[in-house]
Scaffold this motif. Structure first.
Motif, PDB file in Angstrom:
ATOM      1  N   LEU A  62     -15.057 -17.405  32.232  1.00 13.08           N
ATOM      2  CA  LEU A  62     -14.602 -16.115  31.719  1.00 13.08           C
ATOM      3  C   LEU A  62     -13.108 -15.932  31.959  1.00 13.08           C
ATOM      4  O   LEU A  62     -12.365 -15.455  31.079  1.00 13.08           O
ATOM      5  N   THR A  63     -12.648 -16.342  33.125  1.00 14.25           N
ATOM      6  CA  THR A  63     -11.220 -16.234  33.441  1.00 14.25           C
ATOM      7  C   THR A  63     -10.394 -17.121  32.511  1.00 14.25           C
ATOM      8  O   THR A  63      -9.333 -16.710  32.021  1.00 14.25           O
ATOM      9  N   TYR A  64     -10.897 -18.330  32.267  1.00  9.77           N
ATOM     10  CA  TYR A  64     -10.178 -19.255  31.383  1.00  9.77           C
ATOM     11  C   TYR A  64     -10.036 -18.675  29.973  1.00  9.77           C
ATOM     12  O   TYR A  64      -8.950 -18.694  29.367  1.00  9.77           O
ATOM     13  N   LEU A  65     -11.099 -18.121  29.453  1.00  9.49           N
ATOM     14  CA  LEU A  65     -11.064 -17.556  28.101  1.00  9.49           C
ATOM     15  C   LEU A  65     -10.169 -16.322  28.038  1.00  9.49           C
ATOM     16  O   LEU A  65      -9.387 -16.152  27.093  1.00  9.49           O
ATOM     17  N   LEU A  66     -10.269 -15.456  29.050  1.00 11.82           N
ATOM     18  CA  LEU A  66      -9.455 -14.246  29.046  1.00 11.82           C
ATOM     19  C   LEU A  66      -7.968 -14.567  29.179  1.00 11.82           C
ATOM     20  O   LEU A  66      -7.123 -13.955  28.504  1.00 11.82           O
ATOM     21  N   ILE A  67      -7.644 -15.524  30.028  1.00  5.65           N
ATOM     22  CA  ILE A  67      -6.234 -15.888  30.200  1.00  5.65           C
ATOM     23  C   ILE A  67      -5.690 -16.485  28.900  1.00  5.65           C
ATOM     24  O   ILE A  67      -4.553 -16.205  28.468  1.00  5.65           O
ATOM     25  N   GLY A  68      -6.495 -17.329  28.243  1.00 12.22           N
ATOM     26  CA  GLY A  68      -6.070 -17.883  26.964  1.00 12.22           C
ATOM     27  C   GLY A  68      -5.868 -16.797  25.922  1.00 12.22           C
ATOM     28  O   GLY A  68      -4.864 -16.794  25.175  1.00 12.22           O
ATOM     29  N   PHE A  69      -6.808 -15.861  25.873  1.00  7.12           N
ATOM     30  CA  PHE A  69      -6.710 -14.768  24.914  1.00  7.12           C
ATOM     31  C   PHE A  69      -5.487 -13.897  25.179  1.00  7.12           C
ATOM     32  O   PHE A  69      -4.712 -13.572  24.265  1.00  7.12           O
ATOM     33  N   ILE A  70      -5.297 -13.537  26.473  1.00  9.33           N
ATOM     34  CA  ILE A  70      -4.166 -12.671  26.815  1.00  9.33           C
ATOM     35  C   ILE A  70      -2.843 -13.403  26.603  1.00  9.33           C
ATOM     36  O   ILE A  70      -1.867 -12.844  26.071  1.00  9.33           O
ATOM     37  N   GLY A  71      -2.783 -14.679  26.979  1.00 12.50           N
ATOM     38  CA  GLY A  71      -1.545 -15.446  26.846  1.00 12.50           C
ATOM     39  C   GLY A  71      -1.116 -15.616  25.405  1.00 12.50           C
ATOM     40  O   GLY A  71       0.033 -15.321  25.041  1.00 12.50           O
ATOM     41  N   PHE A  72      -2.042 -16.070  24.560  1.00 14.40           N
ATOM     42  CA  PHE A  72      -1.702 -16.243  23.149  1.00 14.40           C
ATOM     43  C   PHE A  72      -1.436 -14.903  22.474  1.00 14.40           C
ATOM     44  O   PHE A  72      -0.566 -14.790  21.597  1.00 14.40           O
ATOM     45  N   GLY A  73      -2.172 -13.881  22.903  1.00 12.98           N
ATOM     46  CA  GLY A  73      -1.970 -12.559  22.310  1.00 12.98           C
ATOM     47  C   GLY A  73      -0.595 -11.990  22.606  1.00 12.98           C
ATOM     48  O   GLY A  73       0.092 -11.477  21.718  1.00 12.98           O
ATOM     49  N   THR A  74      -0.168 -12.077  23.886  1.00  8.53           N
ATOM     50  CA  THR A  74       1.152 -11.543  24.236  1.00  8.53           C
ATOM     51  C   THR A  74       2.268 -12.362  23.582  1.00  8.53           C
ATOM     52  O   THR A  74       3.279 -11.810  23.127  1.00  8.53           O
ATOM     53  N   LEU A  75       2.075 -13.707  23.519  1.00  5.15           N
ATOM     54  CA  LEU A  75       3.087 -14.552  22.879  1.00  5.15           C
ATOM     55  C   LEU A  75       3.210 -14.228  21.387  1.00  5.15           C
ATOM     56  O   LEU A  75       4.321 -14.059  20.851  1.00  5.15           O
ATOM     57  N   LEU A  76       2.071 -14.104  20.714  1.00  6.47           N
ATOM     58  CA  LEU A  76       2.080 -13.812  19.289  1.00  6.47           C
ATOM     59  C   LEU A  76       2.673 -12.435  19.011  1.00  6.47           C
ATOM     60  O   LEU A  76       3.454 -12.250  18.057  1.00  6.47           O
ATOM     61  N   THR A  77       2.319 -11.475  19.878  1.00  9.99           N
ATOM     62  CA  THR A  77       2.842 -10.115  19.695  1.00  9.99           C
ATOM     63  C   THR A  77       4.360 -10.095  19.815  1.00  9.99           C
ATOM     64  O   THR A  77       5.071  -9.466  19.003  1.00  9.99           O
ATOM     65  N   ASP A  78       4.861 -10.775  20.870  1.00 11.06           N
ATOM     66  CA  ASP A  78       6.313 -10.773  21.078  1.00 11.06           C
ATOM     67  C   ASP A  78       7.030 -11.438  19.894  1.00 11.06           C
ATOM     68  O   ASP A  78       8.065 -10.938  19.390  1.00 11.06           O
ATOM     69  N   VAL A  79       6.522 -12.576  19.414  1.00  3.31           N
ATOM     70  CA  VAL A  79       7.151 -13.274  18.289  1.00  3.31           C
ATOM     71  C   VAL A  79       7.051 -12.430  17.024  1.00  3.31           C
ATOM     72  O   VAL A  79       8.026 -12.286  16.256  1.00  3.31           O
ATOM     73  N   TRP A  80       5.882 -11.890  16.754  1.00  6.85           N
ATOM     74  CA  TRP A  80       5.665 -11.142  15.525  1.00  6.85           C
ATOM     75  C   TRP A  80       6.615  -9.952  15.413  1.00  6.85           C
ATOM     76  O   TRP A  80       7.251  -9.730  14.386  1.00  6.85           O
ATOM     77  N   PHE A  81       6.689  -9.191  16.512  1.00  8.71           N
ATOM     78  CA  PHE A  81       7.527  -8.002  16.451  1.00  8.71           C
ATOM     79  C   PHE A  81       9.013  -8.356  16.529  1.00  8.71           C
ATOM     80  O   PHE A  81       9.863  -7.632  16.016  1.00  8.71           O
ATOM     81  N   SER A  82       9.354  -9.478  17.186  1.00 10.98           N
ATOM     82  CA  SER A  82      10.767  -9.882  17.220  1.00 10.98           C
ATOM     83  C   SER A  82      11.246 -10.321  15.842  1.00 10.98           C
ATOM     84  O   SER A  82      12.382 -10.032  15.428  1.00 10.98           O
ATOM     85  N   GLU A  83      10.394 -11.050  15.117  1.00  9.24           N
ATOM     86  CA  GLU A  83      10.758 -11.523  13.783  1.00  9.24           C
ATOM     87  C   GLU A  83      10.516 -10.466  12.714  1.00  9.24           C
ATOM     88  O   GLU A  83      10.919 -10.644  11.554  1.00  9.24           O
ATOM     89  N   ARG A  84       9.850  -9.392  13.074  1.00  9.72           N
ATOM     90  CA  ARG A  84       9.585  -8.258  12.181  1.00  9.72           C
ATOM     91  C   ARG A  84       8.851  -8.717  10.912  1.00  9.72           C
ATOM     92  O   ARG A  84       9.225  -8.404   9.785  1.00  9.72           O
ATOM     93  N   TRP A  85       7.786  -9.514  11.149  1.00  9.51           N
ATOM     94  CA  TRP A  85       6.949  -9.918  10.029  1.00  9.51           C
ATOM     95  C   TRP A  85       6.092  -8.746   9.586  1.00  9.51           C
ATOM     96  O   TRP A  85       5.817  -7.822  10.359  1.00  9.51           O
ATOM     97  N   LEU A  86       5.674  -8.808   8.336  1.00 14.41           N
ATOM     98  CA  LEU A  86       4.847  -7.736   7.814  1.00 14.41           C
ATOM     99  C   LEU A  86       3.550  -7.624   8.613  1.00 14.41           C
ATOM    100  O   LEU A  86       2.951  -8.639   9.009  1.00 14.41           O
ATOM    101  N   ILE A  87       3.100  -6.401   8.782  1.00 15.01           N
ATOM    102  CA  ILE A  87       1.903  -6.145   9.575  1.00 15.01           C
ATOM    103  C   ILE A  87       1.231  -4.892   9.047  1.00 15.01           C
ATOM    104  O   ILE A  87       1.916  -3.980   8.561  1.00 15.01           O
ATOM    105  N   PRO A  88      -0.094  -4.835   9.077  1.00 19.32           N
ATOM    106  CA  PRO A  88      -0.749  -3.595   8.640  1.00 19.32           C
ATOM    107  C   PRO A  88      -0.203  -2.400   9.434  1.00 19.32           C
ATOM    108  O   PRO A  88       0.062  -2.509  10.641  1.00 19.32           O
ATOM    109  N   ASN A  89      -0.069  -1.292   8.753  1.00 27.34           N
ATOM    110  CA  ASN A  89       0.576  -0.151   9.398  1.00 27.34           C
ATOM    111  C   ASN A  89      -0.196   0.369  10.605  1.00 27.34           C
ATOM    112  O   ASN A  89       0.381   0.902  11.537  1.00 27.34           O
ATOM    113  N   PHE A  90      -1.530   0.186  10.623  1.00 26.63           N
ATOM    114  CA  PHE A  90      -2.304   0.689  11.767  1.00 26.63           C
ATOM    115  C   PHE A  90      -2.237  -0.252  12.971  1.00 26.63           C
ATOM    116  O   PHE A  90      -2.748   0.049  14.041  1.00 26.63           O
ATOM    117  N   LEU A  91      -1.597  -1.440  12.790  1.00 26.30           N
ATOM    118  CA  LEU A  91      -1.415  -2.377  13.909  1.00 26.30           C
ATOM    119  C   LEU A  91       0.046  -2.508  14.294  1.00 26.30           C
ATOM    120  O   LEU A  91       0.417  -3.421  15.030  1.00 26.30           O
TER     121      LEU A  91
END
Length: 573
Positions: A62-91
């Motif tokens: 469970l820890t392995y899966l959660l860490i993978g999920f949180i790690g990739f999620g935070t990395l993707l979020t930071d890149v997505w918002f830094s590059e200002r790619w299109l995103i649904p308005n509710f997200l």
């Protein structure tokens, strides 16, 4: 609100605003927190790593899966918002995404803390496989730093291990079909608990339990007593716990000797009573794989006086429980074996013959005194019972009908025989024969029904052994005769002049010696000479025995004589 830049499938996509001025939980914070978590786990105590490893949920996957999920999620979020790619308005809320990932990470930390600190797991139906596997790994590794911690941690699972363990089937139920049936079925929680109880019998683990966590041993024995489950595979554990407690002179067993020097612990004796204070438990274990009183003979022979005293004190606690149970018709085999162990501990008294001076400070002499002291204590325990156990005064050659009186009397007889192996000089013989043994057994201060019964049986044992010289001259009987002559003298006194307990034996021994000694000397002169120990000698000219007392202030050493009947004359006992 930002206007839609593109619409797909009815979903409005927008260009997200520029990144947050202050990040809540971005990829950088995640890496820092993860590194800190890894460091904490690496340096943490074995106790918490063991608890986490045996958690009833799959915590590591469970820890392995959660860490993978949180790690990739935070990395993707930071890149997505830094590059200002299109995103649904509710997200398009970056703070919401970071808050969610931060909450997941915090939840993960709290789960670890829950199982490591707040509510640590114990052995149960949800984690029995993992518990057995991790415990096996720790014991197999045998780390001197890990075992004391695990020894303490085991106490929390003791009650459940005892309750859930399957019991040893009675011997009459052990057949081939049932063994085959057990092999075919899958191991369940009872089988794992059974194996763990076998596993904790490891000698090294028991040493650490005694040294650093005696409460663990107490909890296991108290759990067996409270649940009345005695047919458990815990004999090795009980023997090794008892052995290590006696070997280690800094164990709690040595701090429970008496309240005067040990305070409240000395009065309560929690460890001693838990381990030795339940006669039914000790006897049940003794009939299976060994009780707390069954110590290996090689270890017994290596004990000194203080270790023998600790063992004897433990035996007395079990004896007290046996007497208070009222099951006097039941043969306490574990107790009888323990009395045999005590008897064997002074079988090397003969070595005092080779010690010319300061023998009373040797360990051999101290062990003899210890055995004598606890034999007296055992008789006092029997005499203190509200209803003293009944007995048959004379048991003729049938050991199955021997009771606790007979076994104590036999123990006293063997002590006398061991002491009789010291033959010279007279002063040493008198100190060992009379002061250390005979007076302690037949002294004026010890009265009561139990003492009268056991003294009667002891007198019969001594006299019957002497009578064996008529049919089979031997050195054991001759030593007993020489001992009796040395401590009681060659002159019969009036019964009122000294303790009447000795009078019947003294009178009989002198009569037998008067009528049989010269015949024995003619048949087996070496056996007859071995009767002359201490200050007893043979007057060749007068055909009589002589006992020479200490000179003191007399001009000449006092002497006593026993006139002997001719070997050709008829004699009676």
């Amino acid at each position: 609100m930002l206007a839609c830049e593109k619409t797909y499938l009815g979903i409005c996509f927008i260009t997200p605003p520029s990144g947050l001025e202050s990040s809540i939980f971005g990829f950088t914070e995640f890496i820092s927190a993860l590194a800190l978590l890894v460091i904490v786990y690496t340096v943490t105590d074995i106790r918490y790593r063991f608890r986490v490893a045996v958690a009833p949920i799959p915590l590591f996957p469970l820890t392995y899966l959660l860490i993978g999920f949180i790690g990739f999620g935070t990395l993707l979020t930071d890149v997505w918002f830094s590059e200002r790619w299109l995103i649904p308005n509710f997200l398009a809320n970056q703070a919401g995404w970071q808050g969610m990932f931060g909450a997941f990470f915090l939840l993960l930390v709290m789960i670890w803390m829950y199982y490591a600190v707040i509510n640590p797991p114990i052995f149960c139906k949800k984690n029995y496989r993992k518990f057995a596997k991790e415990l096996y790994k720790v014991i197999l590794k045998g780390s001197e730093s890990d075992l004391p911690v695990i020894a303490d941690e085991l106490a929390r699972s003791a009650e459940h291990l005892v309750k859930l363990s399957r019991q040893n089937p009675p011997r009459w139920q052990k057949d081939t079909n049932k063994k085959e049936e057990q092999k075919r079925r899958k191991p369940n929680v009872g089988d794992y608990a059974y194996d763990i109880l076998l596993l904790i019998g490891n000698r090294k683990l028991c040493r650490h339990i005694v040294a650093s966590s005696p409460v663990t041993a107490m909890v296991f024995f108290e759990a067996m007593a409270s649940n009345e489950k005695y047919d458990l595979p815990i004999g090795q554990f009980s023997r090794n716990i008892s052995t290590e407690a006696i070997i280690n002179k800094d164990s709690i067993l040595y701090h429970e000797d008496e309240g005067y020097s040990s305070g409240l612990i000395g009065y309560l004796k929690p460890f001693s009573k838990a381990i030795y204070g339940n006669y039914r438990l000790v006897e049940a274990l003794g009939s299976k794989t060994g009780s707390t009183l069954d110590i290996h003979h090689e270890i017994l022979w290596s004990w000194d006086a203080s270790q023998l005293e600790a063992y004897s004190r433990a035996v007395m606690i079990t004896l007290k429980s046996y007497l208070e149970s009222g099951n006097w018709t039941q043969h306490p085999f574990a107790l009888y074996r323990a009395l045999e162990n005590i008897k064997n501990s002074c079988c090397d008294v003969y070595k005092l013959n080779d010690i010319s001076s300061d023998y009373y400070s040797t360990d051999i002499f101290k062990r003899l005194q210890t055995v004598v002291r606890y034999v007296k204590y055992a008789i006092d325990l029997i005499g203190k019972q509200q209803n003293v156990p009944s007995t048959t005064l004379r048991v003729r050659g049938d050991q199955m009908h021997e009771d606790i009186y007979d076994h104590v009397a036999n123990l006293m007889f063997e002590i006398i025989f061991s002491a009789a192996s010291v033959t010279a000089p007279p002063d040493k013989c008198w100190t060992i024969h009379y002061n250390s043994v005979w007076y302690e057994f037949f002294g004026l201060s010890d009265k009561g029904k139990a003492w009268k019964i056991i003294r009667f049986k002891l007198r019969r044992l001594l006299y019957d052994e002497i009578l064996r010289l008529e049919k089979f001259p031997n050195y054991k009987s001759s030593k007993i005769l020489g001992f009796c002559l040395n401590v009681m003298g060659l002159k019969i006194r009036e019964e009122k002049e000294y303790d009447s307990e000795c009078y019947p034996l003294h009178k009989s021994v002198l009569a037998w010696t008067r009528n049989n000694y010269l015949r024995l000397k003619n048949i087996q002169p070496e056996v007859a000479n071995s009767c002359l120990i201490g200050s007893i000698g043979f007057d060749e000219h007068g055909n009589r025995l002589v006992k020479i007392y200490a000179k003191g202030l007399n001009l000449e050493a006092p002497k006593e004589y026993l006139e002997l009947a001719s070997a050709n004359n008829e004699h009676t006992r």
